[in-house]
Design a protein around this motif. Structure first.
Motif, PDB file in Angstrom:
ATOM      1  N   ASP A 177      -6.681  -7.189   0.259  1.00 37.77           N
ATOM      2  CA  ASP A 177      -6.290  -5.818  -0.063  1.00 37.77           C
ATOM      3  C   ASP A 177      -7.134  -4.815   0.714  1.00 37.77           C
ATOM      4  OD1 ASP A 177      -4.471  -6.864  -1.840  1.00 37.77           O
ATOM      5  OD2 ASP A 177      -5.664  -6.435  -3.627  1.00 37.77           O
TER       6      ASP A 177
ATOM      7  N   HIS B  68       4.965  10.399  -0.369  1.00 35.32           N
ATOM      8  CA  HIS B  68       4.312   9.099  -0.241  1.00 35.32           C
ATOM      9  C   HIS B  68       5.275   8.078   0.370  1.00 35.32           C
ATOM     10  CE1 HIS B  68       0.849  10.415  -2.595  1.00 35.32           C
ATOM     11  NE2 HIS B  68       1.712  10.983  -3.417  1.00 35.32           N
TER      12      HIS B  68
ATOM     13  N   TYR C 189       0.789   5.400   1.079  1.00 36.49           N
ATOM     14  CA  TYR C 189       0.054   6.313   1.942  1.00 36.49           C
ATOM     15  C   TYR C 189       0.862   7.593   2.128  1.00 36.49           C
ATOM     16  CZ  TYR C 189       3.350   5.013   5.647  1.00 36.49           C
ATOM     17  OH  TYR C 189       4.495   4.811   6.378  1.00 36.49           O
TER      18      TYR C 189
ATOM     19  N   ASN D  62      -4.761   8.960   2.585  1.00 36.98           N
ATOM     20  CA  ASN D  62      -4.642   8.572   1.168  1.00 36.98           C
ATOM     21  C   ASN D  62      -4.075   7.170   0.979  1.00 36.98           C
ATOM     22  OD1 ASN D  62      -5.442  11.298   0.506  1.00 36.98           O
ATOM     23  ND2 ASN D  62      -3.326  11.923   0.861  1.00 36.98           N
TER      24      ASN D  62
ATOM     25  N   ARG E 189      -3.864   3.587  -0.403  1.00 42.07           N
ATOM     26  CA  ARG E 189      -4.367   2.888  -1.590  1.00 42.07           C
ATOM     27  C   ARG E 189      -3.471   1.703  -1.900  1.00 42.07           C
ATOM     28  NH1 ARG E 189      -2.180   3.736  -6.732  1.00 42.07           N
ATOM     29  NH2 ARG E 189      -0.328   5.063  -6.758  1.00 42.07           N
TER      30      ARG E 189
ATOM     31  N   VAL F 179       0.838  -1.199   0.000  1.00 38.36           N
ATOM     32  CA  VAL F 179       0.000   0.000   0.000  1.00 38.36           C
ATOM     33  C   VAL F 179       0.869   1.243   0.000  1.00 38.36           C
ATOM     34  CG1 VAL F 179      -1.896  -1.163   1.174  1.00 38.36           C
ATOM     35  CG2 VAL F 179      -0.186   0.033   2.517  1.00 38.36           C
TER      36      VAL F 179
ATOM     37  N   VAL G  23      -5.820  -1.994   3.475  1.00 41.24           N
ATOM     38  CA  VAL G  23      -6.100  -0.561   3.380  1.00 41.24           C
ATOM     39  C   VAL G  23      -6.775  -0.064   4.656  1.00 41.24           C
ATOM     40  CG1 VAL G  23      -7.490   1.179   2.187  1.00 41.24           C
ATOM     41  CG2 VAL G  23      -6.194  -0.500   0.862  1.00 41.24           C
TER      42      VAL G  23
ATOM     43  N   SER H 180      -1.363  -5.443  -5.618  1.00 42.98           N
ATOM     44  CA  SER H 180      -2.354  -6.316  -4.998  1.00 42.98           C
ATOM     45  C   SER H 180      -1.779  -7.660  -4.558  1.00 42.98           C
ATOM     46  CB  SER H 180      -3.507  -6.573  -5.985  1.00 42.98           C
ATOM     47  OG  SER H 180      -4.424  -7.520  -5.469  1.00 42.98           O
TER      48      SER H 180
END
Length: 205
Positions: free
Chosen positions: A73, A96, A50, A60, A62, A48, A77, A66
């Motif tokens: 998943d 990020h 963030y 944020n 996401r 992920v 999150v 995967s």
């Protein structure tokens, strides 16, 4: 009952999987395994992305890469979104960070049911079931539970596709029979997965 462990590993790139601790100052709640993922004995690694706020909130979140399973998943999150980092008024909130959430089941090696050759009834767009992670043709990833007679139930199509194609894939898998190989050591499980392969001339999902 099989013991279960979820391990968090920090990653600066998608290829790094060696770290086993959270970044300094980051705190997260204990990972919660989704009941559905446990029933289907799903494993995988979700990466992920963030960003962190000056107040220490994690925002944020996401999926960057995967695990292959939407239920895992989504859980990653949700879990990472509940983490916090050390507040820092000088922090660049537009930057990020990456985090790998590793879902792994402990215990004996699982022996999943295998499709019986020639047992599936071909449809207009599907003609083969493959257990290979990289099959020779395009297809839809599915998971299921094999009953006592080897007939699948609770079939779930993981690959996003149009409703009619999903329904056809479920019907195709439902026509197959799955059994355990007595030659493979390990703990038999009724949870299986694989890909239903599109005919060569069939349109992609």
């Amino acid at each position: 009952m099989t013991s279960i462990r979820s391990q968090l590993a920090v990653a600066g790139t998608l290829l790094y999987t060696g770290a086993a601790a959270l970044p300094s100052g980051m705190q997260c709640p204990a990972p919660q395994w989704p009941r559905e993922a446990l029933r289907f004995e799903l494993e995988g690694t979700t990466t992920v992305e963030y960003s962190a706020g000056k107040d220490g909130s994690v925002r944020n979140v996401r999926v960057l890469k995967s695990s292959g399973w939407r239920v895992l998943d989504a859980a990653s999150v949700q879990q990472v979104g509940q983490c916090t980092v050390r507040p820092d008024q000088a922090r660049d909130e537009s930057s990020h960070e990456f985090l790998q959430h590793v879902w792994r089941l402990e215990g004996a090696e699982r022996v999943r049911p295998l499709v019986v050759a020639g047992s599936c009834t071909p449809t207009a767009r599907f003609d083969e079931f493959s257990h290979f992670t990289r099959p020779p043709r395009e297809g839809l990833l599915v998971r299921f539970l094999a009953g006592d007679a080897g007939m699948p139930r609770a079939i779930v199509v993981e690959t996003p596709a149009k409703a009619d194609l999903v329904a056809e894939a479920i019907a195709f898998v439902g026509s197959c029979k799955f059994v355990h190989s007595p030659e493979v050591p390990g703990m038999p499980t009724d949870a299986g997965y694989g890909r239903v392969l599109l005919r060569a001339a069939s349109p992609t999902p």
